[in-house]
Design a protein around this motif. Sequence first.
Motif, PDB file in Angstrom:
ATOM      1  N   ARG A 253      -8.605  -5.148   1.856  1.00 20.04           N
ATOM      2  CA  ARG A 253      -9.810  -4.725   1.119  1.00 20.04           C
ATOM      3  C   ARG A 253     -10.656  -3.788   1.966  1.00 20.04           C
ATOM      4  N   GLU A 254     -10.796  -4.111   3.250  1.00 24.62           N
ATOM      5  CA  GLU A 254     -11.609  -3.266   4.128  1.00 24.62           C
ATOM      6  C   GLU A 254     -10.996  -1.881   4.299  1.00 24.62           C
ATOM      7  N   ARG A 255      -9.650  -1.776   4.159  1.00 21.27           N
ATOM      8  CA  ARG A 255      -8.985  -0.486   4.318  1.00 21.27           C
ATOM      9  C   ARG A 255      -8.899   0.281   3.005  1.00 21.27           C
ATOM     10  N   SER A 256      -9.467  -0.255   1.918  1.00 24.05           N
ATOM     11  CA  SER A 256      -9.400   0.405   0.608  1.00 24.05           C
ATOM     12  C   SER A 256     -10.396   1.563   0.561  1.00 24.05           C
ATOM     13  N   PRO A 257     -10.051   2.610  -0.235  1.00 24.94           N
ATOM     14  CA  PRO A 257      -8.769   2.802  -0.940  1.00 24.94           C
ATOM     15  C   PRO A 257      -7.671   3.280   0.011  1.00 24.94           C
ATOM     16  N   SER A 258      -6.443   2.863  -0.299  1.00 22.13           N
ATOM     17  CA  SER A 258      -5.303   3.184   0.549  1.00 22.13           C
ATOM     18  C   SER A 258      -4.151   3.680  -0.315  1.00 22.13           C
ATOM     19  N   ASP A 259      -3.438   4.693   0.176  1.00 21.29           N
ATOM     20  CA  ASP A 259      -2.310   5.260  -0.580  1.00 21.29           C
ATOM     21  C   ASP A 259      -1.021   4.480  -0.374  1.00 21.29           C
ATOM     22  N   GLY A 260      -0.970   3.611   0.620  1.00 24.35           N
ATOM     23  CA  GLY A 260       0.296   2.966   0.959  1.00 24.35           C
ATOM     24  C   GLY A 260       0.501   1.608   0.336  1.00 24.35           C
ATOM     25  N   LEU A 261      -0.287   1.252  -0.701  1.00 23.14           N
ATOM     26  CA  LEU A 261      -0.149  -0.070  -1.297  1.00 23.14           C
ATOM     27  C   LEU A 261       0.952  -0.095  -2.347  1.00 23.14           C
ATOM     28  N   SER A 262       1.710  -1.195  -2.382  1.00 25.23           N
ATOM     29  CA  SER A 262       2.732  -1.383  -3.414  1.00 25.23           C
ATOM     30  C   SER A 262       2.552  -2.738  -4.097  1.00 25.23           C
ATOM     31  N   LEU A 263       1.313  -3.244  -4.070  1.00 19.57           N
ATOM     32  CA  LEU A 263       1.031  -4.553  -4.652  1.00 19.57           C
ATOM     33  C   LEU A 263       1.077  -4.497  -6.169  1.00 19.57           C
ATOM     34  N   SER A 264       1.439  -5.606  -6.756  1.00 11.86           N
ATOM     35  CA  SER A 264       1.421  -5.757  -8.206  1.00 11.86           C
ATOM     36  C   SER A 264       1.181  -7.222  -8.520  1.00 11.86           C
ATOM     37  N   CYS A 265       0.404  -7.474  -9.559  1.00 10.24           N
ATOM     38  CA  CYS A 265       0.105  -8.860  -9.915  1.00 10.24           C
ATOM     39  C   CYS A 265       0.882  -9.319 -11.140  1.00 10.24           C
ATOM     40  N   ASP A 266       1.876  -8.552 -11.585  1.00  9.49           N
ATOM     41  CA  ASP A 266       2.576  -8.862 -12.834  1.00  9.49           C
ATOM     42  C   ASP A 266       3.411 -10.132 -12.731  1.00  9.49           C
ATOM     43  N   ARG A 267       4.017 -10.399 -11.580  1.00  7.59           N
ATOM     44  CA  ARG A 267       4.947 -11.532 -11.462  1.00  7.59           C
ATOM     45  C   ARG A 267       4.363 -12.721 -10.698  1.00  7.59           C
ATOM     46  N   ILE A 268       3.106 -12.646 -10.352  1.00  7.47           N
ATOM     47  CA  ILE A 268       2.481 -13.731  -9.588  1.00  7.47           C
ATOM     48  C   ILE A 268       2.131 -14.868 -10.534  1.00  7.47           C
ATOM     49  N   GLN A 269       2.529 -16.082 -10.182  1.00  7.09           N
ATOM     50  CA  GLN A 269       2.284 -17.247 -11.027  1.00  7.09           C
ATOM     51  C   GLN A 269       1.056 -18.038 -10.569  1.00  7.09           C
ATOM     52  N   SER A 270       0.851 -18.129  -9.273  1.00  6.38           N
ATOM     53  CA  SER A 270      -0.269 -18.898  -8.740  1.00  6.38           C
ATOM     54  C   SER A 270      -1.583 -18.138  -8.998  1.00  6.38           C
ATOM     55  N   SER A 271      -2.520 -18.797  -9.644  1.00  2.95           N
ATOM     56  CA  SER A 271      -3.789 -18.120  -9.941  1.00  2.95           C
ATOM     57  C   SER A 271      -4.592 -17.855  -8.674  1.00  2.95           C
ATOM     58  N   GLN A 272      -4.444 -18.705  -7.652  1.00  2.00           N
ATOM     59  CA  GLN A 272      -5.141 -18.463  -6.392  1.00  2.00           C
ATOM     60  C   GLN A 272      -4.597 -17.211  -5.706  1.00  2.00           C
ATOM     61  N   GLN A 273      -3.280 -17.083  -5.696  1.00  2.00           N
ATOM     62  CA  GLN A 273      -2.677 -15.886  -5.106  1.00  2.00           C
ATOM     63  C   GLN A 273      -2.994 -14.655  -5.958  1.00  2.00           C
ATOM     64  N   LEU A 274      -3.014 -14.841  -7.267  1.00  2.62           N
ATOM     65  CA  LEU A 274      -3.366 -13.740  -8.160  1.00  2.62           C
ATOM     66  C   LEU A 274      -4.770 -13.235  -7.878  1.00  2.62           C
ATOM     67  N   SER A 275      -5.706 -14.139  -7.614  1.00  3.15           N
ATOM     68  CA  SER A 275      -7.084 -13.717  -7.344  1.00  3.15           C
ATOM     69  C   SER A 275      -7.172 -12.906  -6.056  1.00  3.15           C
TER      70      SER A 275
ATOM     71  N   THR B  82       3.393  -8.154   2.347  1.00  3.66           N
ATOM     72  CA  THR B  82       4.453  -9.167   2.230  1.00  3.66           C
ATOM     73  C   THR B  82       3.898 -10.564   2.489  1.00  3.66           C
ATOM     74  N   THR B  83       3.063 -10.656   3.516  1.00  2.97           N
ATOM     75  CA  THR B  83       2.453 -11.952   3.840  1.00  2.97           C
ATOM     76  C   THR B  83       1.544 -12.423   2.708  1.00  2.97           C
ATOM     77  N   LEU B  84       0.784 -11.505   2.150  1.00  2.72           N
ATOM     78  CA  LEU B  84      -0.129 -11.858   1.068  1.00  2.72           C
ATOM     79  C   LEU B  84       0.621 -12.380  -0.158  1.00  2.72           C
ATOM     80  N   CYS B  85       1.769 -11.802  -0.458  1.00  2.14           N
ATOM     81  CA  CYS B  85       2.514 -12.169  -1.664  1.00  2.14           C
ATOM     82  C   CYS B  85       3.498 -13.319  -1.450  1.00  2.14           C
ATOM     83  N   SER B  86       3.648 -13.779  -0.229  1.00  2.00           N
ATOM     84  CA  SER B  86       4.601 -14.851   0.055  1.00  2.00           C
ATOM     85  C   SER B  86       4.042 -16.191  -0.416  1.00  2.00           C
ATOM     86  N   PRO B  87       4.762 -16.917  -1.285  1.00  2.00           N
ATOM     87  CA  PRO B  87       4.238 -18.199  -1.783  1.00  2.00           C
ATOM     88  C   PRO B  87       4.209 -19.290  -0.713  1.00  2.00           C
TER      89      PRO B  87
END
Length: 761
Positions: free
Chosen positions: A45-67, A25-30
Amino acid sequence: MFTAGAESLLHQARLEKTCTDLLQTTLCSPKCPEQLQLLCAAILRERSPSDGLSLSCDRIQSSQQLSLVASVLLAQGDRKEVRSVGQRAFRVLESRQPEGPSLRHLLPVVSKVTRLAPHTLHEDQTNLLSKRLVDWLRYASIQQGVAHTSGGFFSTPRARQPGPVTEVDGAVATDFFTVLSTGQHFTEDQWLNVQAFSMLRAWLLHSGPQGPSTPDADDKSELEGSTLSMLSATSTASHLLPPQERLREKAFEYCQRLVEQSTRRALRKGDADLQKACLVEAVLVLDVLCRQDPSFLYRTLSCLKALHVRLCGDTARARALLPIARFFLSHGEAAAVDSEAILQHLFSRVPCELFHSPMLAFEFICFCRDSLPLFGRNLDILKQSFPNLFKLLAWNSPPLTSEFVALLPWLVDAGTAVEMLHALLDLPCLTAALDLQLRLSPAASDRPLWDTSLKNPSCLEASRDPQFQALLQHLLRAKASGTVKRLAPLHQLLRPMASCARVVQCAEAVPTLLQAFFSAVTQVADGALTNQLALLLLERSDSLYQVAEYEARVHRVLSSQFLALCALHPSLVVELARELLEFVGSVSGVRSRGAMLASVAWAVGEYLSVSWDRRCTVGQTNRFFEALEALLFEVTQSRPSATLPKCPPQVIAVLMTTLTKLASRSQDLIPRVSLFLSKMRTLTQSPAPSSTHHEEDAGAIRTRATELLTLLKMPSVAQFVLTPSAEVAEPRYHRDANTALPLALRTVSRLVEKEAGLLPG
């Protein structure tokens, strides 16, 4: 981003779902601060791979946040996620103008997607990025960026006017912007120029005509030859070319510009280091361009020939010689250029002068390993240069050991195997000699490269003695000389340096390297070379540089490899009978060379037989018997002392077994062996304080003597068990209970049971 301890803790800790959701939530908050988003992305990233992720980059507008979100998703390793991230990044890329302020954050994402899933991009996407790269590489602004100010009374538009970018030597740039252009501030398209160059080679390999792979050497040579014959001085107009070809044309111009900029004298050390790195990358990109489009080869040759001449006298830029050498190895035949002179200079000068550079040493060995398919008829240059390559290994042994293990099979040659084995055994001595050479060098830097724990070794002045100069020159030779010199005086001279940390580290790597050497040399060794190597092992077992624990580790390898050589060429026991008799005739090194002595004795008992070599005579058997009997008597009947140390019980057991084997083949010797074994059994039963072995060791020796005595009571069974014929090695003799070997073993077991009364209760 994290320390090693923090990374380990993150890997071991298990994050609760609530914590993972909060990080996402913090990561995706503009509205979240950038530093906090960076921290959240790093933890996920350090905890990857993880089964509990629900991230998606489809609706992110900021390229910095997208990266940042893309970096977490790509770390999962899911191919579908990689494809999804790549498509989203390209949609953002398509919707922006080339000079858009936030495209800089997308290029690392695109580069990683290309590397992880190279076949997920469509042709139109490939063309789009190629066009953008052309714009960023060739048409970036040549004016410096505007400094960000907070405003104020003295902030005027006139004071903030940017000036032109400059070259590394301070001159105003008159050509297009590159990664080597300097300034106080940079514009967004200039940053994109730098990023575009950093991903250029990987993208060329991806989007080239052959994709990530390269054409076969034969096809490539034919193609280049036909192309060179038809080259003209003019080329097709750049703007009419397809996107990939236009990118290659602009990349070629960019690399030529970097080569020109590398001739300038940098005012700052940081810029000088950047020059070296960019020069290496520029040559690598030119190599890719010439492989993909041979029409570039004609234009590249003159540039790289001049560059090579310039770099040969500049040791500070020696790293760039490696990609140049690889270029001429790849294209020399098609361009009618002899790469031999380039390789001769590279292998004779660089390791000698720059062995103390860890980065260069690693890159040099990687160059040798990766270029093996290209050496062809020049492979002899590599093989003959092994003394120089060993300097890199001696000085940087811990990080280079695995690379050398992979390289050694290509270096080993029947003509240099003996010399190479001597060099491997003297590797710690070479490390000490290199340390000494640096200390004596008049051009030593203010920050010494040698071991500072040894302030002023006593051998420093003594090494200038002409008596040792010839030995030092031989040890520090650049090429295989075909001769071998005894370095025992040099071992004594350099003994004060044996405790240096670098020497100790090198000594620890030698056993691994010896194993790799013998694995390779047994593939090319004939009978004569096998005999030479066996003699060398005997000779060098008591002539090693005295580093702590080095002798014991090496002896373990030498003893096992001596047995391997005997198994490869059993006749060597007969052919080297005189030398082996001389070796077992001395007890001065029984303790230090116990493993080697046990191997020699075992080989004599195993292979000194007419079943292995028809040249074996009764006289030879008797001579070996007498020598081994005298040795066993001396080491068991004498008290341990400084000059005659205690003999290991394993050696005694092997000597007794070997004497029994020889007696089973020459039955006139059976009474002598039986008498001796009886004395050995009695000696180990004695509780006298002068006993030379502990009770456990004495019990093992007593048991072996009893077993051998029992066998000798039935000579025919003893010969069958101790000297079995070759066919007994067939599996059926061990599986079928009715065959001769199990029957013989059961017979011996019953005989041993009858003698049980002789054993201690």
